[in-house]
Design a protein around this motif. Sequence first.
Motif, PDB file in Angstrom:
ATOM      1  N   GLN A 234      25.090  44.537 -32.604  1.00 50.73           N
ATOM      2  CA  GLN A 234      24.886  43.806 -31.358  1.00 50.73           C
ATOM      3  C   GLN A 234      23.397  43.625 -31.095  1.00 50.73           C
ATOM      4  OE1 GLN A 234      27.013  45.252 -27.920  1.00 50.73           O
ATOM      5  NE2 GLN A 234      28.739  45.946 -29.166  1.00 50.73           N
ATOM      6  N   ASP A 235      23.044  42.445 -30.587  1.00 49.69           N
ATOM      7  CA  ASP A 235      21.642  42.144 -30.297  1.00 49.69           C
ATOM      8  C   ASP A 235      21.499  41.807 -28.817  1.00 49.69           C
ATOM      9  OD1 ASP A 235      18.921  41.606 -30.586  1.00 49.69           O
ATOM     10  OD2 ASP A 235      19.287  39.499 -31.087  1.00 49.69           O
ATOM     11  N   GLN A 236      21.092  42.785 -28.042  1.00 53.69           N
ATOM     12  CA  GLN A 236      20.839  42.590 -26.615  1.00 53.69           C
ATOM     13  C   GLN A 236      19.490  43.244 -26.296  1.00 53.69           C
ATOM     14  OE1 GLN A 236      24.195  43.858 -24.226  1.00 53.69           O
ATOM     15  NE2 GLN A 236      25.658  42.902 -25.606  1.00 53.69           N
ATOM     16  N   PRO A 237      18.382  42.551 -26.564  1.00 53.23           N
ATOM     17  CA  PRO A 237      17.056  43.158 -26.408  1.00 53.23           C
ATOM     18  C   PRO A 237      16.768  43.656 -24.997  1.00 53.23           C
ATOM     19  CG  PRO A 237      16.926  41.078 -27.610  1.00 53.23           C
ATOM     20  CD  PRO A 237      18.309  41.173 -27.067  1.00 53.23           C
ATOM     21  N   TYR A 238      17.437  43.089 -24.024  1.00 56.40           N
ATOM     22  CA  TYR A 238      17.208  43.429 -22.610  1.00 56.40           C
ATOM     23  C   TYR A 238      17.996  44.663 -22.174  1.00 56.40           C
ATOM     24  CZ  TYR A 238      21.198  40.387 -23.183  1.00 56.40           C
ATOM     25  OH  TYR A 238      22.346  39.814 -23.675  1.00 56.40           O
ATOM     26  N   GLN A 239      18.881  45.159 -23.022  1.00 60.05           N
ATOM     27  CA  GLN A 239      19.690  46.320 -22.675  1.00 60.05           C
ATOM     28  C   GLN A 239      18.870  47.586 -22.917  1.00 60.05           C
ATOM     29  OE1 GLN A 239      21.644  48.694 -21.352  1.00 60.05           O
ATOM     30  NE2 GLN A 239      23.342  47.221 -21.569  1.00 60.05           N
ATOM     31  N   ARG A 240      18.531  48.298 -21.864  1.00 59.69           N
ATOM     32  CA  ARG A 240      17.592  49.415 -21.986  1.00 59.69           C
ATOM     33  C   ARG A 240      18.137  50.568 -22.825  1.00 59.69           C
ATOM     34  NH1 ARG A 240      18.359  53.843 -18.761  1.00 59.69           N
ATOM     35  NH2 ARG A 240      20.017  53.728 -17.193  1.00 59.69           N
ATOM     36  N   ARG A 241      19.439  50.707 -22.939  1.00 61.17           N
ATOM     37  CA  ARG A 241      20.024  51.809 -23.705  1.00 61.17           C
ATOM     38  C   ARG A 241      20.157  51.487 -25.194  1.00 61.17           C
ATOM     39  NH1 ARG A 241      23.433  51.211 -19.438  1.00 61.17           N
ATOM     40  NH2 ARG A 241      25.059  50.361 -20.812  1.00 61.17           N
ATOM     41  N   PHE A 242      19.852  50.240 -25.573  1.00 63.12           N
ATOM     42  CA  PHE A 242      20.043  49.816 -26.962  1.00 63.12           C
ATOM     43  C   PHE A 242      18.720  49.835 -27.720  1.00 63.12           C
ATOM     44  CE2 PHE A 242      24.044  46.928 -26.413  1.00 63.12           C
ATOM     45  CZ  PHE A 242      24.751  48.033 -25.968  1.00 63.12           C
ATOM     46  N   VAL A 243      18.775  50.253 -28.977  1.00 62.72           N
ATOM     47  CA  VAL A 243      17.627  50.092 -29.861  1.00 62.72           C
ATOM     48  C   VAL A 243      17.558  48.638 -30.311  1.00 62.72           C
ATOM     49  CG1 VAL A 243      17.773  52.486 -30.624  1.00 62.72           C
ATOM     50  CG2 VAL A 243      18.942  50.712 -31.951  1.00 62.72           C
ATOM     51  N   ASP A 244      16.425  48.244 -30.860  1.00 64.37           N
ATOM     52  CA  ASP A 244      16.244  46.875 -31.318  1.00 64.37           C
ATOM     53  C   ASP A 244      17.139  46.586 -32.521  1.00 64.37           C
ATOM     54  OD1 ASP A 244      14.708  44.284 -31.488  1.00 64.37           O
ATOM     55  OD2 ASP A 244      14.239  45.143 -33.454  1.00 64.37           O
ATOM     56  N   ALA A 245      17.856  45.477 -32.451  1.00 63.99           N
ATOM     57  CA  ALA A 245      18.850  45.162 -33.477  1.00 63.99           C
ATOM     58  C   ALA A 245      18.213  44.933 -34.843  1.00 63.99           C
ATOM     59  CB  ALA A 245      19.659  43.935 -33.066  1.00 63.99           C
ATOM     60  N   GLN A 246      17.124  44.185 -34.907  1.00 69.16           N
ATOM     61  CA  GLN A 246      16.529  43.882 -36.206  1.00 69.16           C
ATOM     62  C   GLN A 246      15.937  45.130 -36.857  1.00 69.16           C
ATOM     63  OE1 GLN A 246      13.901  40.506 -36.170  1.00 69.16           O
ATOM     64  NE2 GLN A 246      15.407  39.172 -35.215  1.00 69.16           N
ATOM     65  N   THR A 247      15.331  45.985 -36.049  1.00 65.59           N
ATOM     66  CA  THR A 247      14.804  47.233 -36.591  1.00 65.59           C
ATOM     67  C   THR A 247      15.929  48.113 -37.109  1.00 65.59           C
ATOM     68  OG1 THR A 247      13.007  47.102 -34.975  1.00 65.59           O
ATOM     69  CG2 THR A 247      13.332  49.212 -36.085  1.00 65.59           C
ATOM     70  N   LEU A 248      17.037  48.159 -36.363  1.00 61.95           N
ATOM     71  CA  LEU A 248      18.190  48.933 -36.808  1.00 61.95           C
ATOM     72  C   LEU A 248      18.776  48.356 -38.087  1.00 61.95           C
ATOM     73  CD1 LEU A 248      20.312  51.133 -36.446  1.00 61.95           C
ATOM     74  CD2 LEU A 248      21.520  49.611 -34.854  1.00 61.95           C
ATOM     75  N   MET A 249      18.846  47.029 -38.186  1.00 60.55           N
ATOM     76  CA  MET A 249      19.342  46.409 -39.413  1.00 60.55           C
ATOM     77  C   MET A 249      18.517  46.841 -40.616  1.00 60.55           C
ATOM     78  SD  MET A 249      20.281  42.511 -38.199  1.00 60.55           S
ATOM     79  CE  MET A 249      20.499  41.966 -39.893  1.00 60.55           C
ATOM     80  N   ALA A 250      17.195  46.826 -40.469  1.00 57.64           N
ATOM     81  CA  ALA A 250      16.325  47.236 -41.574  1.00 57.64           C
ATOM     82  C   ALA A 250      16.578  48.687 -41.962  1.00 57.64           C
ATOM     83  CB  ALA A 250      14.862  47.038 -41.179  1.00 57.64           C
ATOM     84  N   THR A 251      16.738  49.541 -40.957  1.00 56.60           N
ATOM     85  CA  THR A 251      16.981  50.959 -41.224  1.00 56.60           C
ATOM     86  C   THR A 251      18.322  51.161 -41.926  1.00 56.60           C
ATOM     87  OG1 THR A 251      15.705  51.523 -39.246  1.00 56.60           O
ATOM     88  CG2 THR A 251      17.129  53.232 -40.150  1.00 56.60           C
ATOM     89  N   VAL A 252      19.347  50.470 -41.454  1.00 61.99           N
ATOM     90  CA  VAL A 252      20.683  50.587 -42.042  1.00 61.99           C
ATOM     91  C   VAL A 252      20.688  50.081 -43.480  1.00 61.99           C
ATOM     92  CG1 VAL A 252      22.994  49.574 -41.948  1.00 61.99           C
ATOM     93  CG2 VAL A 252      21.986  50.584 -39.892  1.00 61.99           C
ATOM     94  N   LEU A 253      20.033  48.962 -43.724  1.00 58.98           N
ATOM     95  CA  LEU A 253      20.004  48.412 -45.079  1.00 58.98           C
ATOM     96  C   LEU A 253      19.309  49.360 -46.049  1.00 58.98           C
ATOM     97  CD1 LEU A 253      19.254  44.704 -44.167  1.00 58.98           C
ATOM     98  CD2 LEU A 253      21.289  45.507 -45.386  1.00 58.98           C
TER      99      LEU A 253
END
Length: 292
Positions: free
Chosen positions: A40-59
């Motif tokens: 999920q990509d919701q940059p404005y959600q304060r409880r969420f980490v950044d989606a693209q950074t997480l994608m890089a980490t997961v990959l």
Amino acid sequence: MGDYGQRLSFGHVLTPEAGAPLVGIARRADRIGLELLGVQDQPYQRRFVDAQTLMATVLSATGRIRVFPAVACLPLRPPAVLAKAMATLDLFSGGRVELGLGAGAFWDAIEAYGGRRLAPGAARAALEEAVHVVRLLWDGRHGARFTGRYYRLDGGGPGLRPAHRIGVWLGVTGPRALALAGRVADGWIAPSERVPPGRLLEAQQRIDEAAAEAGRDPAEIRRIYILSGAIGPGPARTFLNGDSGQWVDEISELALGYGVDTFLYDGDPDYLETFALEIVPAVRDTVSRERL
């Protein structure tokens, strides 16, 4: 309308809660044979980490599973920069990235983060322009030019070419946006909460008609369905709320009767193994038998 005959794929949607064991969940999904991981990509959600950074980490922490934003928040992700980011991730991962793209939602939050609020028609037009921009840059052509109302390319350097042809999957639900998906997208992402089976056939028909009018084969458009529900013991309750047998029956019907080919589990990660090791093989067997 019905089964398009596409190979079935299964995956999981990762909610990027900062306190959750996100990389561990991704590794489990990879290890137990799931093929796709949506973030999920919701940059404005304060409880969420950044989606693209997480994608890089997961990959970097997995070896096989493909990863995509489900879906990228276009008003806060300029398409030229988004194209570069996705191509980079695809190159580093050996071709394990796809692009889920949305026109935007939660406009108050988007505007609070500096994004531009758009009316529905304008957001849809911006989404169509973004698809063109992304693909132009992935082509790696020199001096790419595009002049739209919302985005433009003015002869800049060529974009980074990804390792494989990244699919552009649109997460849209409105009638005109569905037609857009039929005209230009490689796939359509639909959440079961917003597009239940009662709406699914009508939505598929709009995509198919638009694809045919554009000279495309509707069967080539992937149909990705996000399964929001709960797996648990006991008799059948509501849609996607019941035991494994109910899930097998309902997913099989979605594949054979509604044309869905890709299923992403969006439920309690504690049941990820149940989904991947019990439900998925049974669905594959059922669909294979019916297709003979």
